[in-house]
Design a protein around this motif. Structure first.
Motif, PDB file in Angstrom:
ATOM      1  N   GLY A 156      17.733 -56.212  73.649  1.00 48.43           N
ATOM      2  CA  GLY A 156      18.046 -54.706  73.805  1.00 48.43           C
ATOM      3  C   GLY A 156      17.122 -54.327  74.803  1.00 48.43           C
ATOM      4  N   ASP A 157      16.677 -53.632  75.346  1.00 48.36           N
ATOM      5  CA  ASP A 157      15.670 -52.879  76.429  1.00 48.36           C
ATOM      6  C   ASP A 157      14.943 -51.243  75.434  1.00 48.36           C
ATOM      7  OD1 ASP A 157      14.384 -51.960  78.273  1.00 48.36           O
ATOM      8  OD2 ASP A 157      15.576 -52.054  79.451  1.00 48.36           O
ATOM      9  N   TYR A 158      14.434 -51.538  74.870  1.00 55.92           N
ATOM     10  CA  TYR A 158      13.588 -50.786  74.197  1.00 55.92           C
ATOM     11  C   TYR A 158      13.005 -49.365  75.436  1.00 55.92           C
ATOM     12  CZ  TYR A 158       9.910 -47.899  72.261  1.00 55.92           C
ATOM     13  OH  TYR A 158       9.323 -46.668  71.421  1.00 55.92           O
ATOM     14  N   MET A 159      12.668 -49.969  76.450  1.00 57.76           N
ATOM     15  CA  MET A 159      12.589 -48.210  77.259  1.00 57.76           C
ATOM     16  C   MET A 159      13.410 -47.850  77.720  1.00 57.76           C
ATOM     17  SD  MET A 159       9.290 -48.553  77.421  1.00 57.76           S
ATOM     18  CE  MET A 159       8.798 -47.588  78.459  1.00 57.76           C
ATOM     19  N   SER A 160      14.610 -48.405  78.157  1.00 61.20           N
ATOM     20  CA  SER A 160      15.819 -48.214  79.043  1.00 61.20           C
ATOM     21  C   SER A 160      16.703 -46.924  77.850  1.00 61.20           C
ATOM     22  CB  SER A 160      16.779 -48.565  79.338  1.00 61.20           C
ATOM     23  OG  SER A 160      17.254 -49.303  78.762  1.00 61.20           O
ATOM     24  N   ALA A 202       3.875 -48.578  68.061  1.00 64.61           N
ATOM     25  CA  ALA A 202       4.093 -50.028  67.531  1.00 64.61           C
ATOM     26  C   ALA A 202       5.132 -51.021  68.860  1.00 64.61           C
ATOM     27  CB  ALA A 202       5.183 -49.582  66.335  1.00 64.61           C
ATOM     28  N   TYR A 203       5.386 -50.343  69.659  1.00 59.78           N
ATOM     29  CA  TYR A 203       6.451 -50.902  70.812  1.00 59.78           C
ATOM     30  C   TYR A 203       4.830 -51.204  71.236  1.00 59.78           C
ATOM     31  CZ  TYR A 203       8.741 -52.533  74.515  1.00 59.78           C
ATOM     32  OH  TYR A 203       9.660 -53.312  75.648  1.00 59.78           O
ATOM     33  N   ALA A 204       4.448 -50.445  72.273  1.00 65.65           N
ATOM     34  CA  ALA A 204       3.038 -50.795  72.970  1.00 65.65           C
ATOM     35  C   ALA A 204       2.266 -51.534  72.498  1.00 65.65           C
ATOM     36  CB  ALA A 204       2.151 -49.218  73.579  1.00 65.65           C
ATOM     37  N   THR A 205       2.108 -51.626  71.344  1.00 66.20           N
ATOM     38  CA  THR A 205       1.114 -52.496  70.444  1.00 66.20           C
ATOM     39  C   THR A 205       1.612 -54.201  70.302  1.00 66.20           C
ATOM     40  OG1 THR A 205       1.301 -51.714  68.522  1.00 66.20           O
ATOM     41  CG2 THR A 205      -0.373 -50.743  70.022  1.00 66.20           C
ATOM     42  N   GLY A 206       2.830 -53.932  70.366  1.00 67.77           N
ATOM     43  CA  GLY A 206       3.497 -55.356  70.139  1.00 67.77           C
ATOM     44  C   GLY A 206       4.357 -55.390  68.287  1.00 67.77           C
ATOM     45  N   LYS A 207       3.868 -54.676  67.265  1.00 70.29           N
ATOM     46  CA  LYS A 207       3.298 -54.212  65.945  1.00 70.29           C
ATOM     47  C   LYS A 207       5.625 -54.227  65.937  1.00 70.29           C
ATOM     48  CE  LYS A 207       0.250 -52.488  64.515  1.00 70.29           C
ATOM     49  NZ  LYS A 207      -0.748 -51.360  63.270  1.00 70.29           N
ATOM     50  N   LEU A 208       5.989 -53.820  67.285  1.00 70.90           N
ATOM     51  CA  LEU A 208       7.697 -53.856  66.894  1.00 70.90           C
ATOM     52  C   LEU A 208       8.084 -54.160  68.602  1.00 70.90           C
ATOM     53  CD1 LEU A 208      10.339 -52.979  65.635  1.00 70.90           C
ATOM     54  CD2 LEU A 208      10.408 -50.903  67.131  1.00 70.90           C
TER      55      LEU A 208
END
Length: 137
Positions: A106-110, A95-101
């Motif tokens: 905030g820093d999702y990756m860290s 969801a994050y990688a495709t831009g749905k989320l």
């Protein structure tokens, strides 16, 4: 059932959060403090707010202009799908990688690379599923 991201819904999520040791206790162990907002990608402002102090949600409700450390956004249809069916680590990554989320702040990756935070984050989506929701607040 409360409407998604309404003050009532955010308070139901608060109660579920505080009752779930895999979220509240795990985040207390690392001294997690944060203001978390949720809303929709097509809106300028978030709808709901969630204040966490030392892992415990101390207040929740309608967004009132608070500056958020984390501001998560998705389309209504995606939020409702996650609330109904849940979503795991792989699904969140997709969801994050495709831009749905999206994260306005905030820093999702860290966060997702830190198992002390990633586990409770994924579990918080299971809490949303537990709470359920009507379409829109």
């Amino acid at each position: 059932m409360a409407k998604l991201f309404s003050g009532d819904w955010m308070n139901l999520l608060k109660d579920a959060w505080n009752a779930e040791p895999d979220v509240s206790n795990k985040l207390a162990e690392i001294g997690f403090n944060s203001i978390i907002a949720c809303g929709f990608k097509d809106e300028e402002n978030p709808r709901g707010i969630f204040v966490v102090e030392n892992g415990i949600c101390t207040s929740a409700g309608d967004w009132n202009g608070e500056a958020a450390d984390w501001d998560m956004r998705a389309d209504l249809s995606d939020w409702l799908k996650w609330v109904e069916k849940g979503i795991g680590m792989m699904g969140l990554g997709t969801a994050y990688a495709t831009g749905k989320l999206k994260f306005k702040t905030g820093d999702y990756m860290s966060m997702i690379k830190d198992p002390r935070m990633a586990g409770p984050f994924v579990k918080s989506f299971a809490l949303m599923q537990q709470v359920g929701a009507d379409e829109l607040g």
